[in-house]
Design a protein around this motif. Structure first.
Motif, PDB file in Angstrom:
ATOM      1  N   ILE A 251     -13.069 -11.009  -2.614  1.00  0.00           N
ATOM      2  CA  ILE A 251     -11.900 -11.423  -1.621  1.00  0.00           C
ATOM      3  C   ILE A 251     -12.434 -11.721  -0.322  1.00  0.00           C
ATOM      4  O   ILE A 251     -11.951 -12.762   0.279  1.00  0.00           O
ATOM      5  CB  ILE A 251     -10.773 -10.255  -1.473  1.00  0.00           C
ATOM      6  CG1 ILE A 251     -10.203 -10.027  -2.964  1.00  0.00           C
ATOM      7  CG2 ILE A 251      -9.766 -10.452  -0.488  1.00  0.00           C
ATOM      8  CD1 ILE A 251      -8.977  -8.944  -2.854  1.00  0.00           C
TER       9      ILE A 251
ATOM     10  N   HIS B 121       1.102  -3.526 -10.106  1.00  0.00           N
ATOM     11  CA  HIS B 121       0.525  -4.134  -8.919  1.00  0.00           C
ATOM     12  C   HIS B 121      -0.156  -3.048  -8.018  1.00  0.00           C
ATOM     13  O   HIS B 121       0.483  -1.798  -8.006  1.00  0.00           O
ATOM     14  CB  HIS B 121       1.858  -4.695  -8.415  1.00  0.00           C
ATOM     15  CG  HIS B 121       2.159  -5.869  -9.242  1.00  0.00           C
ATOM     16  ND1 HIS B 121       3.344  -5.702 -10.056  1.00  0.00           N
ATOM     17  CD2 HIS B 121       1.867  -7.093  -9.493  1.00  0.00           C
ATOM     18  CE1 HIS B 121       3.511  -6.898 -10.657  1.00  0.00           C
ATOM     19  NE2 HIS B 121       2.738  -7.791 -10.218  1.00  0.00           N
TER      20      HIS B 121
ATOM     21  N   TRP C 172      -1.092  -3.122  -3.522  1.00  0.00           N
ATOM     22  CA  TRP C 172      -1.018  -3.586  -2.234  1.00  0.00           C
ATOM     23  C   TRP C 172      -2.293  -3.637  -1.318  1.00  0.00           C
ATOM     24  O   TRP C 172      -2.975  -2.570  -1.336  1.00  0.00           O
ATOM     25  CB  TRP C 172      -0.024  -3.176  -1.413  1.00  0.00           C
ATOM     26  CG  TRP C 172       1.449  -3.763  -1.876  1.00  0.00           C
ATOM     27  CD1 TRP C 172       2.085  -4.885  -1.213  1.00  0.00           C
ATOM     28  CD2 TRP C 172       2.222  -3.396  -3.146  1.00  0.00           C
ATOM     29  NE1 TRP C 172       3.246  -4.705  -1.977  1.00  0.00           N
ATOM     30  CE2 TRP C 172       3.379  -3.898  -3.164  1.00  0.00           C
ATOM     31  CE3 TRP C 172       1.779  -2.447  -3.850  1.00  0.00           C
ATOM     32  CZ2 TRP C 172       4.340  -3.821  -4.180  1.00  0.00           C
ATOM     33  CZ3 TRP C 172       2.789  -1.883  -5.034  1.00  0.00           C
ATOM     34  CH2 TRP C 172       4.044  -2.982  -5.067  1.00  0.00           C
TER      35      TRP C 172
ATOM     36  N   ASN D 150      -0.453  -7.586   1.096  1.00  0.00           N
ATOM     37  CA  ASN D 150      -0.473  -8.523   0.081  1.00  0.00           C
ATOM     38  C   ASN D 150      -0.624  -7.822  -1.255  1.00  0.00           C
ATOM     39  O   ASN D 150      -1.077  -6.868  -1.428  1.00  0.00           O
ATOM     40  CB  ASN D 150      -1.894  -9.706  -0.023  1.00  0.00           C
ATOM     41  CG  ASN D 150      -2.054 -10.073   1.450  1.00  0.00           C
ATOM     42  OD1 ASN D 150      -0.874 -10.738   1.946  1.00  0.00           O
ATOM     43  ND2 ASN D 150      -3.105 -10.187   2.134  1.00  0.00           N
ATOM     44  N   LYS D 151       0.305  -8.564  -1.984  1.00  0.00           N
ATOM     45  CA  LYS D 151       0.519  -7.912  -3.488  1.00  0.00           C
ATOM     46  C   LYS D 151      -0.483  -8.329  -4.432  1.00  0.00           C
ATOM     47  O   LYS D 151      -0.523  -9.636  -4.740  1.00  0.00           O
ATOM     48  CB  LYS D 151       1.869  -8.070  -3.859  1.00  0.00           C
ATOM     49  CG  LYS D 151       2.433  -7.401  -5.179  1.00  0.00           C
ATOM     50  CD  LYS D 151       3.928  -7.481  -5.385  1.00  0.00           C
ATOM     51  CE  LYS D 151       4.204  -6.870  -6.724  1.00  0.00           C
ATOM     52  NZ  LYS D 151       5.658  -7.305  -7.012  1.00  0.00           N
ATOM     53  N   TYR D 152      -1.174  -7.722  -5.384  1.00  0.00           N
ATOM     54  CA  TYR D 152      -1.898  -7.876  -6.278  1.00  0.00           C
ATOM     55  C   TYR D 152      -1.808  -7.229  -7.718  1.00  0.00           C
ATOM     56  O   TYR D 152      -1.328  -6.085  -7.751  1.00  0.00           O
ATOM     57  CB  TYR D 152      -3.370  -7.687  -5.825  1.00  0.00           C
ATOM     58  CG  TYR D 152      -4.031  -8.460  -4.715  1.00  0.00           C
ATOM     59  CD1 TYR D 152      -4.684  -9.764  -4.850  1.00  0.00           C
ATOM     60  CD2 TYR D 152      -3.651  -8.141  -3.439  1.00  0.00           C
ATOM     61  CE1 TYR D 152      -5.146 -10.543  -3.779  1.00  0.00           C
ATOM     62  CE2 TYR D 152      -4.262  -8.741  -2.402  1.00  0.00           C
ATOM     63  CZ  TYR D 152      -4.986  -9.955  -2.444  1.00  0.00           C
ATOM     64  OH  TYR D 152      -5.428 -10.525  -1.163  1.00  0.00           O
ATOM     65  N   SER D 153      -2.135  -7.883  -8.571  1.00  0.00           N
ATOM     66  CA  SER D 153      -1.883  -7.459 -10.261  1.00  0.00           C
ATOM     67  C   SER D 153      -3.342  -6.799 -10.544  1.00  0.00           C
ATOM     68  O   SER D 153      -4.244  -7.731 -10.428  1.00  0.00           O
ATOM     69  CB  SER D 153      -1.425  -8.302 -11.151  1.00  0.00           C
ATOM     70  OG  SER D 153      -1.335  -7.979 -12.364  1.00  0.00           O
ATOM     71  N   PHE D 154      -3.389  -5.741 -10.821  1.00  0.00           N
ATOM     72  CA  PHE D 154      -4.767  -5.257 -11.651  1.00  0.00           C
ATOM     73  C   PHE D 154      -4.600  -4.987 -12.930  1.00  0.00           C
ATOM     74  O   PHE D 154      -5.657  -4.630 -13.332  1.00  0.00           O
ATOM     75  CB  PHE D 154      -4.766  -3.782 -10.726  1.00  0.00           C
ATOM     76  CG  PHE D 154      -3.948  -2.536 -11.320  1.00  0.00           C
ATOM     77  CD1 PHE D 154      -4.218  -1.946 -12.146  1.00  0.00           C
ATOM     78  CD2 PHE D 154      -2.809  -2.566 -10.362  1.00  0.00           C
ATOM     79  CE1 PHE D 154      -3.379  -0.868 -12.405  1.00  0.00           C
ATOM     80  CE2 PHE D 154      -1.944  -1.481 -10.584  1.00  0.00           C
ATOM     81  CZ  PHE D 154      -2.231  -0.826 -11.812  1.00  0.00           C
TER      82      PHE D 154
ATOM     83  N   PHE E 215     -13.470  -5.623  -5.150  1.00  0.00           N
ATOM     84  CA  PHE E 215     -12.789  -6.220  -3.924  1.00  0.00           C
ATOM     85  C   PHE E 215     -13.783  -7.225  -3.194  1.00  0.00           C
ATOM     86  O   PHE E 215     -13.335  -8.045  -2.332  1.00  0.00           O
ATOM     87  CB  PHE E 215     -11.889  -5.455  -2.988  1.00  0.00           C
ATOM     88  CG  PHE E 215     -10.908  -4.785  -3.490  1.00  0.00           C
ATOM     89  CD1 PHE E 215      -9.727  -5.115  -3.533  1.00  0.00           C
ATOM     90  CD2 PHE E 215     -11.071  -3.557  -3.969  1.00  0.00           C
ATOM     91  CE1 PHE E 215      -8.489  -4.502  -4.151  1.00  0.00           C
ATOM     92  CE2 PHE E 215     -10.090  -2.771  -4.605  1.00  0.00           C
ATOM     93  CZ  PHE E 215      -8.647  -3.238  -4.719  1.00  0.00           C
TER      94      PHE E 215
END
Length: 929
Positions: free
Chosen positions: A396, A337, A339, A349-353, A393
């Motif tokens: 987004i 993850h 942020w 915000n937390k994201y999985s990469f 990104f």
């Protein structure tokens, strides 16, 4: 190829390669240790993208070469480099030949000291930097910054171990003032020194520094290039919105200021020019900086207020020119993850990469601060290959930023809007806006001037800030001093103790009060006259030019005459000081210590200064004169003979036997005794100027011994080079010949060949310890018997040796016993002549007494020829060899003292006249010895 560097120059790809020449195997291991330890560094370049290479320069010091910069260097394509011979050289890239090389700084520099940065070139010579920074010779200096015509240097003073003092220069980079003391430092991974000073990007004049105070490390901030420093105010709340009770100055925020040298990993602190005011750093809250309980903090208003964003260490990257921040946790565990924040770190915000957890080795953003693409690389397991994850990104964001998305922000320092003499207003993105700024965005700033206050001025060169905030002269500085070129009728700038901070743009206000005032040069008597040599030493070599430099601190240099007396009977006078800026040269023709005096004089007075110069010449050779054998507990004389004999001020250091402390004298001779039998070593070191030579002798110490002088057939002199090695070898040959001819035991016989011509030697008989232990009388008789055996063999010509094919040498027993070693240097010739005169006077006295007491015989007349008299003496020698000593009616024994040694001569004669002439010849023999 071991080091590869890339840079752009005139839109061409030019690659510099540092090549190490040696012998290595396929695995890179050293085959030839000599060539791998002393390797050759060559500088290569390519203007064809690496297809072809050419040697720019050989023997280049590692990491000590620099490209020219457009607008700064006189010529494009110029390279500044330091050679392994410690020379600073400049040359053109495509034409770096000996004829086209430049040497901007004459002479040698300290190894690895060349630094070329912005408008400045730094070299260090003899542990003393060439610019006028007042530091001790053992100081360690590092150039931190050269931004905007001003140098920030970190200097480690003699009393500092792990801290440095920060100095700030004027615009010339020559005169420096103290900005902050005791800044902490650490060693980098490559052994380089890292000083905890961080220059904030995007805001000129703003620095962060970690300072050691009362054994505690605290973080300080400045907004005016080090003029004023203060502690950081800690956040009021933590991540859980709990209040943090931290009152200045007992508690504050402290940051780790290390910048990562690895481009794939982030450091402890980060800021960007495209995002002024935003700083992200790891640190801790408390009374000092710690490595435990480290959290991540952020400021959006240039350090005035801080917020905690993580309670563990994270790597934070800037995206879209600071419009977005990405954070990845620093952990040895695999993660999946990251942020993302769009409001300057207020919300994350937390994201999985990745679908599978990844051991992250590094994070790399694509070139350009406006990038929205980043790459994470790592490995799934410790045995797997690298995995690269590229993250875009852009999806987004759904729109581009408009003018409504921006706001104005006023830069300030705890409410004070005037920083560096201006009020600065920035245009920046609103924290609530979620849009893409893109490449077209650029930081805009409007500024307005401020009136000057005392805070806009720093201490001038030679002044230090006291606890009350005032700048007063340092103990070593004289405010009344002025430029040496200041002459009557001209003007000079008289400092008020302050100068405006570099790049400060304030106007009016207290500017007139703190700015240096131009005044007329006063008429002053000479004061502060200094006399030094150009090398800075008090020694000089005979026959070479010595350059004397004369400086005058105060006084009208153009109207002050200078007289320089060299101390050797020569002197020169110059009408003014300015005419001797290149120094005064002089050559000394004899060695010695000279008092050199400089006198400055004008109509108002005079001043004199002096130095004592030691003029020496090169000491070529020394010889330690010492006996080969000595008697236990009996005084022995040691003499050091120098060549040339006059070399200047000489110090003799004597290491005698097993003594742990040397005997130091200014004379070339010393007496000593040896308390124990055996072999004792004596070493003498002679110190002259910067050179030290030594000689060593081994002395055999015994309770009793017998000795006798040896002579040789004349053919030995034809092959005698009179060198120590030859004498040592021949001594061994003679000793073996004596042993073969007489059967004497090896441990009882020593032989030494004496220096000089004709060739002479001496043998020493030592007692048999097993036979004569504790029996002195028996020892003496035993040695006498052995001596008779050896002399008998010598008198019968039984001792011979072959020097080389066809050269047979016979060894004889000399008629006179060998004299102890005598110093034959020029300095003692007067003593020999005095002794000769003494002998003649004694002989004349005896002759006169004899004539007055004996009846005259008119029939006897003196010899009319000196040749007849010498002939009669030769006959007398023959008779002496064949008759017993008791048959001579008169025996005179004369004892002469010569340089601590006793020489016994037996003058045998059968009449007073003959004895008188014999005395003359014996005294001549003594003077020659």
């Amino acid at each position: 190829v071991h080091f590869l560097y890339r840079t752009n120059f005139n839109l061409q790809s030019i690659v510099l390669v540092l090549h190490k020449i040696g012998e290595f195997d396929e695995d890179g291991m050293c085959i030839n240790t000599h060539w791998c330890s002393v390797f050759l560094l060559q500088l290569y370049s390519s203007v064809e993208f690496g297809r072809r290479w050419q040697v720019v320069h050989e023997r280049v010091a590692p990491n000590r070469f620099y490209w020219s910069k457009m607008g700064l260097d006189k010529e494009p394509g110029l390279i500044h480099l330091e050679t392994t011979e410690a020379l600073y050289v400049t040359c053109k890239l495509q034409n770096c030949t000996d004829a086209n090389k430049g040497k901007p700084f004459p002479g040698y520099i300290d190894p690895n000291s060349l630094v070329v940065q912005d408008e400045y070139v730094f070299v260090q010579v003899g542990n003393c930097p060439v610019f006028s920074l007042k530091i001790t010779p053992n100081s360690n200096l590092h150039v931190i910054s050269t931004d905007e015509n001003r140098v920030v240097a970190a200097v480690q003073e003699w009393n500092q171990n792990e801290t440095y003092n920060l100095y700030v220069s004027d615009t010339s980079g020559v005169y420096y003032t103290l900005a902050l003391e005791n800044v902490v430092s650490s060693m980098g991974p490559e052994g380089n020194v890292m000083v905890d000073l961080y220059e904030v990007a995007g805001i000129k004049g703003m620095f962060l520094a970690n300072r050691k105070t009362d054994n505690q490390v605290k973080t300080y901030i400045t907004y005016n290039r080090g003029r004023d420093w203060r502690l950081l105010q800690a956040p009021g709340k933590d991540l859980r919105a709990n209040s943090i009770h931290c009152e200045l100055p007992y508690c504050s925020l402290h940051l780790h200021l290390h910048v990562s040298a690895n481009p794939y990993t982030s450091g402890n602190i980060a800021s960007r020019e495209s995002a002024p005011g935003i700083i992200v750093a790891s640190g801790s809250i408390g009374s000092e900086l710690t490595t435990s309980n480290v959290s991540v903090f952020i400021t959006s208003d240039a350090g005035n207020t801080w917020r905690q964003i993580f309670n563990e260490e994270y790597a934070v990257l800037y995206l879209d020119q600071g419009g977005a921040l990405v954070a990845i946790r620093h952990t040895p565990l695999p993660i999946r993850h990251l942020w993302l924040s769009f409001d300057e770190g207020r919300q994350w915000n937390k994201y999985s990469f990745t679908s599978s957890p990844l051991f992250v080795d590094g994070v790399l953003g694509e070139p350009g601060e406006e990038t929205l693409i980043m790459t994470i690389f790592g490995h799934v397991s410790h045995r797997s290959e690298w995995q690269l994850v590229k993250i875009d990104f852009r999806s987004i964001f759904n729109r581009r930023c408009t003018e409504a998305d921006y706001q104005t922000w006023h830069l300030h320092n705890q409410g004070e809007p005037c920083l560096m003499g201006v009020k600065r207003i920035y245009r920046k993105l609103k924290p609530t806006s979620r849009c893409v700024m893109g490449k077209t965005y650029s930081v805009s700033m409007t500024s307005g001037p401020c009136e000057c206050t005392e805070a806009d001025f720093e201490c001038d060169y030679g002044y230090e800030r006291r606890t009350n905030g005032k700048c007063t002269p340092a103990f070593w500085f004289h405010p009344s001093s002025m430029s040496r070129s200041c002459t009557m009728g001209m003007t000079f700038l008289n400092s008020t103790g302050y100068r405006k901070v570099v790049s400060n743009n304030c106007t009016a206000g207290v500017s007139m009060e703190y700015t240096a005032r131009r005044q007329q040069c006063p008429i002053q008597a000479p004061r502060g006259l200094h006399l030094v040599t150009s090398e800075g030493t008090l020694t000089a070599t005979l026959g070479t030019n010595v350059t004397f430099l004369v400086f005058l601190e105060e006084g009208d240099g153009a109207r002050t005459s200078i007289t320089l007396d060299f101390g050797d009977g020569h002197a020169v006078t110059y009408s003014n000081v300015s005419s001797i800026e290149d120094g005064i040269k002089h050559i000394y023709k004899t060695v010695g210590i000279y008092r050199v005096t400089a006198t400055g004089e004008n109509s108002l007075g005079s001043e004199t200064t002096m130095l004592y110069l030691h003029v020496t010449c090169q000491l070529e050779y020394i010889h330690l004169s010492a006996p080969f054998v000595a008697v236990r507990n009996k005084e022995v004389n040691l003499t050091a003979v120098l060549w040339p004999s006059q070399v200047g001020t000489v110090t003799y250091i004597w290491w005698i036997g097993n003594n742990t402390e040397p005997v130091i004298t200014l004379e070339g001779s010393v007496s000593c005794t040896f308390p124990r039998e055996g072999i004792s070593t004596v070493t003498v070191q002679v110190s002259v100027g910067n050179s030290i030579l030594q000689d060593r002798k081994s002395i055999a110490v015994h309770e009793y011994f017998r000795s006798h002088l040896l002579a040789f057939s004349s053919n030995l002199d034809d092959h005698n080079p009179d060198v120590a090695e030859w004498r040592l070898d021949v001594s061994r040959v003679i000793r073996n010949s004596l042993i073969q001819a007489t059967g004497v035991r090896e441990d009882q016989l020593l032989v030494t060949v004496l220096p000089g011509l004709p060739t002479a030697a001496e043998f020493f008989l030592l007692p048999d310890k097993q036979l004569t232990e504790g029996k002195p009388d028996k020892s003496s008789v035993h040695l006498d018997q052995l001596s008779e055996v050896l002399l008998g063999a010598l008198n019968q010509n039984l001792v011979q040796f072959t020097l080389r094919p066809g050269v047979q040498v016979t060894v004889y027993a000399a008629h006179l016993s060998a004299a102890p070693l005598v110093d034959t240097s020029e300095n003692h010739s007067g003593s020999a002549m005095l002794m000769l005169l003494s002998v003649v006077v004694v002989g004349l006295a005896v002759f006169v007494i004899y004539k007055f007491k004996s009846p005259a015989n008119p029939t006897e007349a003196p010899s009319s020829s000196q040749r007849d008299l010498v002939h009669s003496l030769e006959i007398l020698d023959t008779e002496f060899n064949s008759r017993p000593i008791g048959e001579y009616p008169l025996l005179l024994t004369l004892t002469f003292g010569l340089h601590f040694n006793l020489l016994f001569l037996h003058c045998l004669c059968h009449s007073i006249e003959h004895c008188f002439m014999r005395l003359i010849l014996c005294s001549f023999f003594v003077s020659q010895r």
